[in-house]
Design an enzyme around this catalytic site. Structure first.
Site, PDB file in Angstrom:
ATOM      1  N   ASP A  79     -36.686  43.456  27.338  1.00 22.25           N
ATOM      2  CA  ASP A  79     -36.768  43.376  28.803  1.00 22.25           C
ATOM      3  C   ASP A  79     -35.420  43.129  29.476  1.00 22.25           C
ATOM      4  O   ASP A  79     -34.503  42.569  28.888  1.00 22.25           O
ATOM      5  CB  ASP A  79     -37.777  42.308  29.226  1.00 22.25           C
ATOM      6  CG  ASP A  79     -37.453  40.925  28.648  1.00 22.25           C
ATOM      7  OD1 ASP A  79     -37.015  40.852  27.481  1.00 22.25           O
ATOM      8  OD2 ASP A  79     -37.644  39.929  29.363  1.00 22.25           O
ATOM      9  N   GLU A 136     -38.899  38.551  27.032  1.00 21.38           N
ATOM     10  CA  GLU A 136     -38.142  37.395  26.529  1.00 21.38           C
ATOM     11  C   GLU A 136     -37.699  36.512  27.691  1.00 21.38           C
ATOM     12  O   GLU A 136     -37.612  35.293  27.557  1.00 21.38           O
ATOM     13  CB  GLU A 136     -36.912  37.851  25.727  1.00 21.38           C
ATOM     14  CG  GLU A 136     -36.265  36.744  24.900  1.00 21.38           C
ATOM     15  CD  GLU A 136     -35.472  35.737  25.721  1.00 21.38           C
ATOM     16  OE1 GLU A 136     -35.574  34.523  25.436  1.00 21.38           O
ATOM     17  OE2 GLU A 136     -34.759  36.125  26.650  1.00 21.38           O
ATOM     18  N   GLU A 137     -37.410  37.153  28.838  1.00 19.08           N
ATOM     19  CA  GLU A 137     -36.818  36.429  29.974  1.00 19.08           C
ATOM     20  C   GLU A 137     -37.887  35.661  30.752  1.00 19.08           C
ATOM     21  O   GLU A 137     -38.260  36.024  31.865  1.00 19.08           O
ATOM     22  CB  GLU A 137     -36.077  37.407  30.903  1.00 19.08           C
ATOM     23  CG  GLU A 137     -34.931  38.155  30.230  1.00 19.08           C
ATOM     24  CD  GLU A 137     -33.690  37.289  29.983  1.00 19.08           C
ATOM     25  OE1 GLU A 137     -33.717  36.081  30.305  1.00 19.08           O
ATOM     26  OE2 GLU A 137     -32.719  37.834  29.448  1.00 19.08           O
ATOM     27  N   ARG A 176     -25.751  28.459  13.074  1.00 20.16           N
ATOM     28  CA  ARG A 176     -25.778  27.083  12.588  1.00 20.16           C
ATOM     29  C   ARG A 176     -27.184  26.785  12.074  1.00 20.16           C
ATOM     30  O   ARG A 176     -28.151  27.435  12.464  1.00 20.16           O
ATOM     31  CB  ARG A 176     -25.415  26.085  13.695  1.00 20.16           C
ATOM     32  CG  ARG A 176     -26.478  25.968  14.772  1.00 20.16           C
ATOM     33  CD  ARG A 176     -26.117  24.972  15.860  1.00 20.16           C
ATOM     34  NE  ARG A 176     -26.273  23.614  15.428  1.00 20.16           N
ATOM     35  CZ  ARG A 176     -25.276  22.725  15.332  1.00 20.16           C
ATOM     36  NH1 ARG A 176     -24.049  23.072  15.641  1.00 20.16           N
ATOM     37  NH2 ARG A 176     -25.510  21.508  14.943  1.00 20.16           N
ATOM     38  N   HIS A 358     -26.427  37.344  32.175  1.00 17.86           N
ATOM     39  CA  HIS A 358     -27.113  37.168  33.463  1.00 17.86           C
ATOM     40  C   HIS A 358     -26.149  37.295  34.649  1.00 17.86           C
ATOM     41  O   HIS A 358     -26.508  36.943  35.769  1.00 17.86           O
ATOM     42  CB  HIS A 358     -27.881  35.835  33.532  1.00 17.86           C
ATOM     43  CG  HIS A 358     -29.021  35.755  32.552  1.00 17.86           C
ATOM     44  ND1 HIS A 358     -30.136  34.968  32.737  1.00 17.86           N
ATOM     45  CD2 HIS A 358     -29.232  36.399  31.370  1.00 17.86           C
ATOM     46  CE1 HIS A 358     -30.962  35.103  31.714  1.00 17.86           C
ATOM     47  NE2 HIS A 358     -30.428  35.969  30.863  1.00 17.86           N
TER      48      HIS A 358
HETATM   49 ZN   LIG Z   1     -31.273  36.351  29.074  1.00 17.48          ZN
HETATM   50 ZN   LIG Z   2     -31.241  37.560  26.136  1.00 15.71          ZN
END
Ligand SMILES: [Zn+2]
Ligand SMILES: [Zn+2]
Length: 386
Positions: A79, A136-137, A176, A358
């Site tokens: 997305d 995902e956002e 990590r 972003h």
């Molecule tokens: Zn993002």
């Molecule tokens: Zn992302």
């Protein structure tokens, strides 16, 4: 850099896919055209099984190796964001108010490149599941896919994710063990006091004075409640109250975000915000309504799988270009839900000196496609030896 030969050949074709996807961004679960593009490519590559509509609009492709074995999941997000692009690139978004400002276009292109190479060579025993996830956002698309039976349906034993990182050397890797991305939560407090004339404060329960004390007290969660070795961010980002100079307002509204890298600290912050706010309000004869919303969990890399991921990255770009103790990011990532359901690891790939994620001027760096493709291929072959 021992990048796969065919990955270098794949570089130009993957760049074309990436730019096509970049020009046609779609939001959250409404990624029908993106999913159709991916499905068409997977068919073209001869992927053995393609299932659409998982977690609403997710796509999974299964590539069978030569010989039997386990199934390894590799995940990309699909997305874009509701943002007006100002990159000025020829492949900039063709849709006003939407753009791939987080590089998910590049993530898809890298996973498609790996799918093509793996389907061509089949130099592994077992199966690779390429997972393309919507929303995902802020839409918890990873959870939607997990709840739709992603792991059981395809018998996935381990799952891996990758995100590009502006500001890190192009094509380098960073990872990590343990918490690598924060749990991004929100909270809201409504303070209900007693309004009245500003000239007669003794007849009110002043929500502004109470709210100011609460804002101050919330700073003690990080400073005085959390173990100093376990970080937490508590930020107040909104404080609304009042209408004019001579009225003490009846109500005030405070909200903000909590970022933590540890589920215990997260629980502590949630509890302490409520205790501090309601205690301070009660001390002044007011009340508080408290709402705490959990977006996604801490993204926790499993130790063994982190080693596997780092080893694959080192083979591709050399150990000097793989940071295995990167500082965690206080941003959130819904891949956390997949890591709660299967062992795995999430790695960052440097996007070079570009605008940040972003940001309206951001663009995925096509130069890193071959390193990302090679990483996926090496990882799959390592985890599924013949
Ligand atoms: Zn993002
Ligand atoms: Zn992302």
């Amino acid at each position: 850099m021992p990048i796969l030969n065919s990955a270098s050949e794949l570089q130009s074709v993957a760049t074309a896919w990436r730019r096509h996807l970049h020009a046609h961004p779609e939001i959250l679960y409404d990624v029908e055209n993106t999913a159709a593009f991916i499905t068409e490519k997977l068919q073209e590559f001869g992927v053995d099984e393609i299932v659409t509509g998982i977690g609403r609009t997710g796509v999974v492709g299964i590539i069978k190796g030569t010989g039997t074995g386990r199934t390894i999941g590799l995940r990309a997000d699909m997305d874009a964001l509701p943002l007006e692009e100002i990159s000025g690139k020829p492949w900039a978004s063709a849709t006003a108010g939407r753009m791939h400002a987080c590089g998910h276009d590049g993530h898809m292109a890298m996973l498609l490149g790996a799918a093509r190479h793996l389907a061509d060579t089949r130099n592994f025993a077992g199966r690779v599941a390429v997972i393309f996830q919507p929303a995902e956002e802020g839409g918890r698309g990873a959870l939607a896919m997990v709840e739709d039976g992603l792991m059981e349906r395809f018998d996935i034993a381990e799952v891996y994710g990758m995100h590009n990182m502006p500001g890190k050397k192009a094509g380098s890797f960073a990872i990590r063990k343990g918490g690598i991305m924060a749990a991004p939560d929100k909270f809201a407090l409504k303070i209900i006091g007693r309004g009245g004339h500003a000239a007669e404060p003794h007849n009110t329960a002043d929500t502004i004075v109470i709210g100011a004390q609460i804002v101050g007290a919330l700073q003690t969660i990080a400073a005085r409640n959390a173990n100093p070795l376990r970080s937490v961010v508590v930020s107040v980002t909104q404080f609304h109250a009042g209408t004019t100079h001579n009225i003490i307002p009846e109500e005030a509204f405070i909200s903000g975000t909590v970022r933590s890298l540890d589920e215990q600290v997260r629980d502590l912050a949630e509890r302490r915000i409520g205790e501090l706010a309601s205690g301070i309000a009660a001390a002044h004869g007011a009340q508080v309504e408290y709402d705490y919303e959990r977006a996604c969990p801490v993204t926790v890399n499993h130790p063994r799988e982190t080693d596997y991921a780092a080893e694959a990255a080192m083979e591709v770009v050399g150990p000097e270009h793989v940071d295995t103790e990167v500082d965690p990011s206080m941003a959130g990532e819904d891949f956390a839900f997949m890591l709660q359901s299967r062992p795995g690891a999430y790695i960052m790939i440097g996007n070079g000196d570009t605008a940040g994620l972003h940001n309206p001027a951001y663009d995925f760096n096509d130069e890193i496609l071959s390193a990302g493709i090679s990483y996926w291929v090496r990882l799959a072959e390592h985890r599924l030896p013949r």
